[in-house]
Design a protein around this motif. Structure first.
Motif, PDB file in Angstrom:
ATOM      1  N   LEU A 221      42.664  33.458  38.250  1.00  0.00           N
ATOM      2  CA  LEU A 221      41.676  32.598  37.601  1.00  0.00           C
ATOM      3  C   LEU A 221      40.432  33.381  37.202  1.00  0.00           C
ATOM      4  CD1 LEU A 221      40.857  29.553  36.994  1.00  0.00           C
ATOM      5  CD2 LEU A 221      39.662  29.651  39.191  1.00  0.00           C
ATOM      6  N   LEU A 243      43.914  24.471  36.412  1.00  0.00           N
ATOM      7  CA  LEU A 243      44.090  24.409  37.865  1.00  0.00           C
ATOM      8  C   LEU A 243      44.644  23.059  38.291  1.00  0.00           C
ATOM      9  CD1 LEU A 243      40.961  26.011  39.608  1.00  0.00           C
ATOM     10  CD2 LEU A 243      43.317  26.833  39.660  1.00  0.00           C
ATOM     11  N   VAL A 256      45.033  30.878  44.999  1.00  0.00           N
ATOM     12  CA  VAL A 256      44.227  31.272  43.848  1.00  0.00           C
ATOM     13  C   VAL A 256      43.544  32.607  44.129  1.00  0.00           C
ATOM     14  CG1 VAL A 256      42.326  30.625  42.318  1.00  0.00           C
ATOM     15  CG2 VAL A 256      43.812  28.852  43.284  1.00  0.00           C
ATOM     16  N   GLN A 258      40.562  34.952  42.490  1.00  0.00           N
ATOM     17  CA  GLN A 258      39.477  34.911  41.525  1.00  0.00           C
ATOM     18  C   GLN A 258      38.365  35.843  41.970  1.00  0.00           C
ATOM     19  OE1 GLN A 258      38.940  30.596  42.252  1.00  0.00           O
ATOM     20  NE2 GLN A 258      36.784  31.064  42.694  1.00  0.00           N
ATOM     21  N   TYR A 324      47.264  23.323  46.567  1.00  0.00           N
ATOM     22  CA  TYR A 324      46.808  24.682  46.856  1.00  0.00           C
ATOM     23  C   TYR A 324      46.606  24.848  48.361  1.00  0.00           C
ATOM     24  CZ  TYR A 324      46.016  24.997  41.853  1.00  0.00           C
ATOM     25  OH  TYR A 324      46.202  25.000  40.495  1.00  0.00           O
TER      26      TYR A 324
END
Length: 431
Positions: A221, A243, A256, A258, A324
């Motif tokens: 991301l 997302l 995730v 990022q 998630y």
């Protein structure tokens, strides 16, 4: 999940996975051999996160040494560069430097061409160890990459020129499905080298050994850079919509990766008095409070070396409640910890770079994350630190700060790279 940073007492220094024979020309990554991300017959799948190289066109030799040693020790299926690979403010990029994305001063094409050449030089240096070992890699962006004068979209195209890059569209893993962020956050399905999407934002499902189902997803991301008025930005509206939509497409929970941590990272810290031992001042809306790691919310072995530098609000956490199980971030060069808030793992990884600020050189690190197919949403992780993998740095130039958390004791936690020696197993019978 266990955060470990030292070799437990009584354990050998041999990697659990032996290096391939010198004459074995196959890729180190099992997934690279198969053309898709999938679990091994051992039931394991490994990701190596490399955070905040943050260097100019001449990447530090110690940074490269740490990357090489981490690859050889961990033998990951995939490497994820989580942003700020390029120090866009480096003097080498002065003629094309852009402080903020919205700055519209014209930049000469000759300066941009020079910067493109320098960026290619830098990328070639820190991705060469991966190419030499046949390990695929993904990349997203931070708040300094674009400052060299090249947009994330152009940087994405340059990265894809190098062998091993899986940012879509890519032919690196020909059997891999990728989901990209289209207009308005629409999830686009790509296979092979077709299509495009928002740069630095995409999802890669990881399949079981028989490639019959997705076991988990890896979502890369672009978490934003800056906002008008000061402070750090957030993922774009399209990225947030992406997302929200990805879990239904993957059919399994995702982790995730990022650059920027979320404001909720403060929920795994504990407010303390300003003069308390190891206290760190918060950032912006948290600047009137000092913090240490909350031992009830974080795993042993972590450390807090600076306040969490994050957007004031983002809205991202609410989207991650369903579908998630964790977020892995960099950005704060002096933080290395694993926390959990409302069922979501919140992981911070320090810099691996030696031409930027950070913890003491010995503690510059990459992060290994190992997934087990029996419980894929409960991965194990550890920092792979320079002093343990490489030794003494070749230069004392590293810009350092002391970390503020007591070091973990010997034998604390598991070590993902090592197994007990025969002697330690035998001697344990007589204790």
């Amino acid at each position: 999940m266990t955060e470990t940073q030292r070799t437990p007492e009584g354990m050998s220094s041999k990697p659990r996975i032996k290096p391939a024979d010198a004459e074995d020309g196959r890729p180190v990554s099992i997934s690279a051999r198969l053309g898709r991300l999938q679990f091994h017959y051992s039931g394991k799948f490994r990701v190596l996160q490399i955070a905040d190289i943050q260097d100019g066109p001449k990447v530090s030799k110690d940074t490269i040494a740490l990357i090489e040693a981490s690859l050889d020790a961990a033998r990951p299926d995939l490497v994820i560069f989580s942003g700020n690979q390029i120090a866009g403010y480096d003097p080498a990029f002065a003629d094309s430097f852009r402080k903020r994305r919205w700055c519209d001063e014209p930049i000469a094409e000759s300066a941009l061409n020079h910067t493109r050449a320098l960026v290619r030089k830098a990328i070639g240096q820190f991705t060469e160890p991966l190419a030499a070992r046949g390990i695929p890699w993904a990349v997203t962006y931070g708040n300094h990459d674009f400052q060299c004068g090249l947009s994330n979209a152009e940087l994405d195209g340059i990265y894809r020129e190098f062998p091993g890059c899986v940012n879509p569209p890519s032919e690196t893993l020909p059997n891999q499905i990728a989901y990209t962020c289209g207009a308005g956050g629409a999830v686009q399905t790509l296979s092979g080298a077709t299509g495009s999407g928002e740069p630095g934002t995409f999802a890669l499902p990881v399949m079981d050994v028989d490639h019959t189902r997705n076991v988990l997803g890896l979502v890369i991301l672009d978490s934003g850079d800056y906002v008008h008025g000061g402070g750090f930005g957030t993922p774009s509206p399209a990225a947030l919509a992406f997302l929200n939509a990805v879990p239904d497409r993957i059919g399994a929970k995702s982790m995730v990766f990022q650059h920027m941590p979320m404001p909720e990272y403060y929920n795994v810290l504990k407010p303390v008095a300003a003069n308390a031992a190891f206290a760190m001042q918060g950032y912006r809306s948290h600047a009137d409070t000092y913090y240490v790691l909350d031992e009830l919310q974080t795993q042993p072995g972590g450390y807090l070396g600076e306040g969490i530098s994050c957007p004031d609000t983002s809205g991202e956490f609410e989207l991650l409640r369903e579908g998630y199980f964790g977020v892995v971030a960099g950005h704060d060069h002096r933080n290395g910890f694993v926390g959990e808030h409302e069922g979501l793992l919140l992981i911070a990884t320090p810099t691996c770079g030696f031409n930027t600020y950070g913890p003491a050189p010995a503690k510059r690190a990459t992060r290994l994350i190992e997934f087990d197919i029996r419980h894929p949403y409960e991965p194990r992780t550890q920092l792979l630190e320079f002093d343990e993998l490489v030794g003494k740095p070749s230069s004392k130039r590293a810009y350092t700060y002391a970390v503020n958390q007591t070091a973990p004791g010997e034998g604390e936690g598991d070590d993902l790279l090592r197994k007990p020696s025969l002697w330690s197993q035998l001697s344990g019978l007589f204790r």
